[in-house]
Design a protein around this motif. Structure first.
Motif, PDB file in Angstrom:
ATOM      1  N   ARG A  30      25.481  15.756  23.438  1.00  0.00           N
ATOM      2  CA  ARG A  30      25.627  17.068  22.807  1.00  0.00           C
ATOM      3  C   ARG A  30      24.399  17.950  23.038  1.00  0.00           C
ATOM      4  N   THR A  31      23.238  17.346  23.203  1.00  0.00           N
ATOM      5  CA  THR A  31      22.063  18.124  23.593  1.00  0.00           C
ATOM      6  C   THR A  31      22.290  18.733  24.974  1.00  0.00           C
ATOM      7  N   ASN A  32      22.882  17.955  25.872  1.00  0.00           N
ATOM      8  CA  ASN A  32      23.138  18.456  27.220  1.00  0.00           C
ATOM      9  C   ASN A  32      24.178  19.563  27.246  1.00  0.00           C
ATOM     10  N   ARG A  33      25.069  19.559  26.298  1.00  0.00           N
ATOM     11  CA  ARG A  33      26.021  20.665  26.212  1.00  0.00           C
ATOM     12  C   ARG A  33      25.285  21.984  25.986  1.00  0.00           C
ATOM     13  N   VAL A  34      24.305  21.944  25.087  1.00  0.00           N
ATOM     14  CA  VAL A  34      23.525  23.151  24.788  1.00  0.00           C
ATOM     15  C   VAL A  34      22.692  23.561  25.997  1.00  0.00           C
ATOM     16  N   LEU A  35      22.040  22.578  26.633  1.00  0.00           N
ATOM     17  CA  LEU A  35      21.212  22.876  27.792  1.00  0.00           C
ATOM     18  C   LEU A  35      22.042  23.480  28.920  1.00  0.00           C
ATOM     19  N   LYS A  36      23.242  22.961  29.125  1.00  0.00           N
ATOM     20  CA  LYS A  36      24.113  23.477  30.187  1.00  0.00           C
ATOM     21  C   LYS A  36      24.486  24.927  29.928  1.00  0.00           C
ATOM     22  N   LEU A  37      24.787  25.256  28.674  1.00  0.00           N
ATOM     23  CA  LEU A  37      25.128  26.632  28.321  1.00  0.00           C
ATOM     24  C   LEU A  37      23.958  27.583  28.573  1.00  0.00           C
ATOM     25  N   ARG A  38      22.743  27.070  28.448  1.00  0.00           N
ATOM     26  CA  ARG A  38      21.542  27.895  28.649  1.00  0.00           C
ATOM     27  C   ARG A  38      21.031  27.829  30.084  1.00  0.00           C
ATOM     28  N   ASN A  39      21.773  27.121  30.961  1.00  0.00           N
ATOM     29  CA  ASN A  39      21.357  26.945  32.359  1.00  0.00           C
ATOM     30  C   ASN A  39      19.974  26.311  32.466  1.00  0.00           C
ATOM     31  N   LEU A  40      19.745  25.315  31.619  1.00  0.00           N
ATOM     32  CA  LEU A  40      18.477  24.585  31.615  1.00  0.00           C
ATOM     33  C   LEU A  40      18.683  23.180  32.178  1.00  0.00           C
ATOM     34  N   PRO A  41      17.613  22.516  32.631  1.00  0.00           N
ATOM     35  CA  PRO A  41      17.746  21.154  33.153  1.00  0.00           C
ATOM     36  C   PRO A  41      18.330  20.213  32.094  1.00  0.00           C
ATOM     37  N   VAL A  98      14.996  18.054  20.461  1.00  0.00           N
ATOM     38  CA  VAL A  98      14.148  18.753  21.426  1.00  0.00           C
ATOM     39  C   VAL A  98      14.171  17.940  22.718  1.00  0.00           C
ATOM     40  N   VAL A  99      13.795  18.589  23.813  1.00  0.00           N
ATOM     41  CA  VAL A  99      13.742  17.897  25.105  1.00  0.00           C
ATOM     42  C   VAL A  99      12.329  18.034  25.659  1.00  0.00           C
ATOM     43  N   ILE A 100      11.760  16.904  26.040  1.00  0.00           N
ATOM     44  CA  ILE A 100      10.407  16.868  26.582  1.00  0.00           C
ATOM     45  C   ILE A 100      10.459  16.408  28.033  1.00  0.00           C
ATOM     46  N   ALA A 101       9.774  17.141  28.912  1.00  0.00           N
ATOM     47  CA  ALA A 101       9.661  16.732  30.317  1.00  0.00           C
ATOM     48  C   ALA A 101       8.499  15.760  30.452  1.00  0.00           C
ATOM     49  N   LEU A 102       8.795  14.569  30.949  1.00  0.00           N
ATOM     50  CA  LEU A 102       7.784  13.516  31.110  1.00  0.00           C
ATOM     51  C   LEU A 102       7.802  12.998  32.543  1.00  0.00           C
ATOM     52  N   LYS A 103       6.646  12.571  33.009  1.00  0.00           N
ATOM     53  CA  LYS A 103       6.576  11.867  34.286  1.00  0.00           C
ATOM     54  C   LYS A 103       7.127  10.448  34.108  1.00  0.00           C
ATOM     55  N   GLY A 104       7.516   9.863  35.228  1.00  0.00           N
ATOM     56  CA  GLY A 104       8.040   8.503  35.179  1.00  0.00           C
ATOM     57  C   GLY A 104       7.068   7.521  34.558  1.00  0.00           C
ATOM     58  N   GLU A 126       6.474  19.880  29.548  1.00  0.00           N
ATOM     59  CA  GLU A 126       7.321  21.000  29.144  1.00  0.00           C
ATOM     60  C   GLU A 126       8.115  20.588  27.908  1.00  0.00           C
ATOM     61  N   THR A 127       8.338  21.541  27.013  1.00  0.00           N
ATOM     62  CA  THR A 127       9.137  21.290  25.810  1.00  0.00           C
ATOM     63  C   THR A 127      10.250  22.324  25.716  1.00  0.00           C
ATOM     64  N   ILE A 128      11.459  21.848  25.500  1.00  0.00           N
ATOM     65  CA  ILE A 128      12.606  22.732  25.304  1.00  0.00           C
ATOM     66  C   ILE A 128      13.108  22.535  23.873  1.00  0.00           C
ATOM     67  N   ASP A 129      13.026  23.587  23.078  1.00  0.00           N
ATOM     68  CA  ASP A 129      13.487  23.522  21.691  1.00  0.00           C
ATOM     69  C   ASP A 129      14.992  23.769  21.670  1.00  0.00           C
ATOM     70  N   VAL A 130      15.751  22.726  21.421  1.00  0.00           N
ATOM     71  CA  VAL A 130      17.216  22.830  21.444  1.00  0.00           C
ATOM     72  C   VAL A 130      17.743  23.478  20.168  1.00  0.00           C
ATOM     73  N   ASP A 131      16.992  23.320  19.062  1.00  0.00           N
ATOM     74  CA  ASP A 131      17.365  23.913  17.775  1.00  0.00           C
ATOM     75  C   ASP A 131      18.756  23.470  17.315  1.00  0.00           C
ATOM     76  N   TYR A 132      18.977  22.165  17.332  1.00  0.00           N
ATOM     77  CA  TYR A 132      20.267  21.568  16.975  1.00  0.00           C
ATOM     78  C   TYR A 132      19.955  20.357  16.108  1.00  0.00           C
ATOM     79  N   LYS A 133      20.216  20.449  14.825  1.00  0.00           N
ATOM     80  CA  LYS A 133      19.899  19.347  13.923  1.00  0.00           C
ATOM     81  C   LYS A 133      20.706  18.103  14.315  1.00  0.00           C
TER      82      LYS A 133
END
Length: 210
Positions: free
Chosen positions: A53-64, A101-107, A177-184
């Motif tokens: 469901r987080t990815n649903r929001v990201l897809k709507l916002r054209n985010l990774p 929230v979504v955090i970009a991390l290195k491997g 990088e931090t993406i605030d999804v704002d979805y409880k």
């Protein structure tokens, strides 16, 4: 005065009670965080649903899109009993106001994440990342079924509490990088329940110990 206030709020109380008690879905098996050494059925369920469901929001916002999700074992405050599921069920499981929230991390940080799980010896909810435990260390790490590349950037869904280093998840502080999804997360569960007739859990092996 108290009786007057009570008369005023009674209709609102009744409305909220009705909303919380409405049957949204059916759960065919009890989901319990206490059953399982490295993963649990409720942990798999929560991580999978949060990731999807987080990815649903990201897809709507054209985010990774996020490839991985990790939550904390201690944040699950109730079982999900077999039987009818209501909005109250979601409040009992997740009484906190934590948001996704979504955090970009290195491997390399995902390797740290896997070793953190091993050191904690708790079945933290995990989706998208699999690994094998050998000699008390994480090996054979895969992200979405593909071998992990330590130099690659991955997007990890989690709660705002954990993203700030809660539960000693310090690897999140190395995020680029931090993406605030704002979805409880509680609302993620409620929305899932509203859209499904029957709760479904994937019981695949995500952490294997040799």
């Amino acid at each position: 005065m108290d009786s007057t206030v009570d008369r005023v709020i009674q209709p609102y109380r009744a409305h909220i009670e009705k909303e919380l008690s409405e049957v949204l879905a059916y759960n065919p098996e009890t989901l319990d965080k206490s059953k399982g050494k490295w993963q649990t059925n409720i942990g798999n369920f929560m991580a999978d649903v949060t990731l999807e469901r987080t990815n649903r929001v990201l897809k709507l916002r054209n985010l990774p899109l996020a490839q991985v999700c990790i939550l904390n074992h201690g944040g699950i405050r109730s079982i999900l009993p077999k039987g009818n599921v209501t909005a109250r069920s979601a409040y009992e499981i997740m009484p906190f106001e934590n948001s996704s929230v979504v955090i970009a991390l290195k491997g390399t940080q995902l390797v740290e994440m896997a070793n953190y799980i091993i050191s904690e010896k708790k079945p933290h909810p995990l989706a998208g990342l699999t690994f094998t435990i050998q000699n008390n260390a994480a090996t054979q790490l895969k992200v979405q079924g593909q071998p992990l590349d330590e130099k690659m950037t991955y997007f990890v869904a989690t709660s705002d509490y954990l993203s700030n280093g809660g539960d000693n998840m310090s690897f999140f502080k190395k995020g680029i990088e931090t993406i605030d999804v704002d979805y409880k997360i509680r609302n993620i569960l409620i929305d899932y329940f509203k859209e499904t007739d029957t709760v479904r859990v994937k019981n695949d092996i995500r952490i294997n110990q040799e």
